[in-house]
Design a protein around this motif. Sequence first.
Motif, PDB file in Angstrom:
ATOM      1  N   GLY A   1      -7.676   9.641 -58.823  1.00 51.08           N
ATOM      2  CA  GLY A   1      -8.663  10.301 -59.672  1.00 51.08           C
ATOM      3  C   GLY A   1      -9.955   9.543 -59.906  1.00 51.08           C
ATOM      4  O   GLY A   1     -10.621   9.766 -60.911  1.00 51.08           O
ATOM      5  N   SER A   2     -10.354   8.671 -58.977  1.00 54.92           N
ATOM      6  CA  SER A   2     -11.615   7.946 -59.202  1.00 54.92           C
ATOM      7  C   SER A   2     -12.808   8.893 -59.183  1.00 54.92           C
ATOM      8  O   SER A   2     -13.746   8.738 -59.965  1.00 54.92           O
ATOM      9  N   ASN A   3     -12.779   9.905 -58.308  1.00 55.53           N
ATOM     10  CA  ASN A   3     -13.859  10.900 -58.323  1.00 55.53           C
ATOM     11  C   ASN A   3     -13.824  11.713 -59.612  1.00 55.53           C
ATOM     12  O   ASN A   3     -14.865  12.006 -60.208  1.00 55.53           O
ATOM     13  N   ALA A   4     -12.628  12.078 -60.042  1.00 55.93           N
ATOM     14  CA  ALA A   4     -12.501  12.833 -61.290  1.00 55.93           C
ATOM     15  C   ALA A   4     -13.085  12.041 -62.455  1.00 55.93           C
ATOM     16  O   ALA A   4     -13.776  12.599 -63.316  1.00 55.93           O
ATOM     17  N   GLN A   5     -12.830  10.745 -62.481  1.00 52.43           N
ATOM     18  CA  GLN A   5     -13.366   9.917 -63.563  1.00 52.43           C
ATOM     19  C   GLN A   5     -14.892   9.932 -63.556  1.00 52.43           C
ATOM     20  O   GLN A   5     -15.524  10.072 -64.613  1.00 52.43           O
ATOM     21  N   LYS A   6     -15.491   9.800 -62.368  1.00 48.72           N
ATOM     22  CA  LYS A   6     -16.959   9.830 -62.267  1.00 48.72           C
ATOM     23  C   LYS A   6     -17.503  11.159 -62.782  1.00 48.72           C
ATOM     24  O   LYS A   6     -18.523  11.207 -63.466  1.00 48.72           O
TER      25      LYS A   6
ATOM     26  N   PHE B   1     -25.400  20.681 -68.988  1.00 51.06           N
ATOM     27  CA  PHE B   1     -25.105  21.753 -68.037  1.00 51.06           C
ATOM     28  C   PHE B   1     -23.616  21.974 -67.810  1.00 51.06           C
ATOM     29  O   PHE B   1     -23.213  23.019 -67.325  1.00 51.06           O
ATOM     30  N   GLY B   2     -22.803  20.976 -68.118  1.00 50.46           N
ATOM     31  CA  GLY B   2     -21.380  21.122 -67.872  1.00 50.46           C
ATOM     32  C   GLY B   2     -20.559  20.263 -68.803  1.00 50.46           C
ATOM     33  O   GLY B   2     -21.045  19.287 -69.369  1.00 50.46           O
ATOM     34  N   LYS B   3     -19.291  20.664 -68.940  1.00 45.99           N
ATOM     35  CA  LYS B   3     -18.355  19.922 -69.780  1.00 45.99           C
ATOM     36  C   LYS B   3     -16.982  20.053 -69.131  1.00 45.99           C
ATOM     37  O   LYS B   3     -16.533  21.153 -68.819  1.00 45.99           O
ATOM     38  N   VAL B   4     -16.310  18.914 -68.903  1.00 44.61           N
ATOM     39  CA  VAL B   4     -14.959  18.960 -68.346  1.00 44.61           C
ATOM     40  C   VAL B   4     -13.986  19.275 -69.476  1.00 44.61           C
ATOM     41  O   VAL B   4     -13.891  18.526 -70.450  1.00 44.61           O
ATOM     42  N   VAL B   5     -13.289  20.406 -69.348  1.00 39.46           N
ATOM     43  CA  VAL B   5     -12.404  20.867 -70.420  1.00 39.46           C
ATOM     44  C   VAL B   5     -10.924  20.698 -70.095  1.00 39.46           C
ATOM     45  O   VAL B   5     -10.072  20.792 -70.980  1.00 39.46           O
ATOM     46  N   LEU B   6     -10.596  20.426 -68.807  1.00 41.62           N
ATOM     47  CA  LEU B   6      -9.192  20.303 -68.435  1.00 41.62           C
ATOM     48  C   LEU B   6      -9.085  19.576 -67.099  1.00 41.62           C
ATOM     49  O   LEU B   6      -9.873  19.830 -66.189  1.00 41.62           O
ATOM     50  N   LEU B   7      -8.115  18.654 -67.011  1.00 37.79           N
ATOM     51  CA  LEU B   7      -7.759  18.044 -65.729  1.00 37.79           C
ATOM     52  C   LEU B   7      -6.334  18.463 -65.413  1.00 37.79           C
ATOM     53  O   LEU B   7      -5.436  18.285 -66.234  1.00 37.79           O
ATOM     54  N   LEU B   8      -6.151  19.043 -64.239  1.00 37.58           N
ATOM     55  CA  LEU B   8      -4.847  19.535 -63.816  1.00 37.58           C
ATOM     56  C   LEU B   8      -4.350  18.693 -62.650  1.00 37.58           C
ATOM     57  O   LEU B   8      -5.128  18.373 -61.737  1.00 37.58           O
ATOM     58  N   ALA B   9      -3.068  18.327 -62.674  1.00 35.29           N
ATOM     59  CA  ALA B   9      -2.488  17.519 -61.599  1.00 35.29           C
ATOM     60  C   ALA B   9      -1.181  18.145 -61.140  1.00 35.29           C
ATOM     61  O   ALA B   9      -0.432  18.713 -61.936  1.00 35.29           O
TER      62      ALA B   9
ATOM     63  N   LYS C   1      -6.980  11.109 -70.053  1.00 39.04           N
ATOM     64  CA  LYS C   1      -6.587  10.819 -71.434  1.00 39.04           C
ATOM     65  C   LYS C   1      -7.516   9.777 -72.053  1.00 39.04           C
ATOM     66  O   LYS C   1      -7.887   9.880 -73.228  1.00 39.04           O
ATOM     67  N   ALA C   2      -7.905   8.780 -71.256  1.00 34.72           N
ATOM     68  CA  ALA C   2      -8.804   7.731 -71.756  1.00 34.72           C
ATOM     69  C   ALA C   2     -10.175   8.286 -72.121  1.00 34.72           C
ATOM     70  O   ALA C   2     -10.882   7.720 -72.961  1.00 34.72           O
ATOM     71  N   LEU C   3     -10.537   9.419 -71.504  1.00 35.90           N
ATOM     72  CA  LEU C   3     -11.833  10.047 -71.783  1.00 35.90           C
ATOM     73  C   LEU C   3     -11.685  11.278 -72.675  1.00 35.90           C
ATOM     74  O   LEU C   3     -12.608  12.090 -72.796  1.00 35.90           O
ATOM     75  N   ASN C   4     -10.522  11.424 -73.294  1.00 45.40           N
ATOM     76  CA  ASN C   4     -10.251  12.539 -74.218  1.00 45.40           C
ATOM     77  C   ASN C   4     -10.407  13.913 -73.571  1.00 45.40           C
ATOM     78  O   ASN C   4     -10.902  14.856 -74.190  1.00 45.40           O
ATOM     79  N   VAL C   5      -9.979  14.004 -72.311  1.00 47.10           N
ATOM     80  CA  VAL C   5      -9.971  15.283 -71.605  1.00 47.10           C
ATOM     81  C   VAL C   5      -8.524  15.780 -71.563  1.00 47.10           C
ATOM     82  O   VAL C   5      -7.619  15.032 -71.193  1.00 47.10           O
TER      83      VAL C   5
END
Length: 194
Positions: free
Chosen positions: A17-22, A32-40, A52-56
């Motif tokens: 998830g290094s790209n996801a973190q960026k 313009f955008g807000k990440v509201v959910l990460l699905l795995a 979780k560390a970024l409160n997503v």
Amino acid sequence: MNQSNPKRIAIFCSGSGSNAQKIMEHFQENDFGKVVLLLANTPKAYALERAKALNVETFVFSRTDFYQTDAVLEQLRRVEADVLVLAGFLWLVPSNLIAAFPQRIINIHPALLPKFGGKGMYGHHVHEAVKAAAETESGMTIHLIDQEYDKGQVLFQAKCSIAATDTPEDIGAKVLRLEHAHFAPTIEAYLKQM
């Protein structure tokens, strides 16, 4: 675009998830955008810890959830996702999600499509194939997805040169730097034209 109403982004991951973190970091302070959910698709994906560390908020799903039920679609509707981003996600997206998010699913691929794309072409497999073909350049492609692996409309490509002495790991490191630099800004550019 109404900046008080940013597009809601859901990210799909299968691994580190290094790209996801960026992307999550980029859109923390963004109109313009807000990440509201990460699905795995695996509870072992380190991307979940990054979120979780970024409160997503996170959601883990199984192959059955993804292909035989609407469990994933229901989660996306619950968070009112506008755009889906595949950041190192290895499964072919089912038709119910493609139908629900037409021209709103963005993927990244670690090669210059149409070269080195398709089923089985992910991660180190791509870089090994690039090395075996004695390519002098590689790169990454950001594209919309459709019903086939790596076939959708290209939004952005960036290239890097490859030395004859580069190993597949060296190629992978060069490509990952490009991905980290360009994925989030390309998503933002696409959101601005939606």
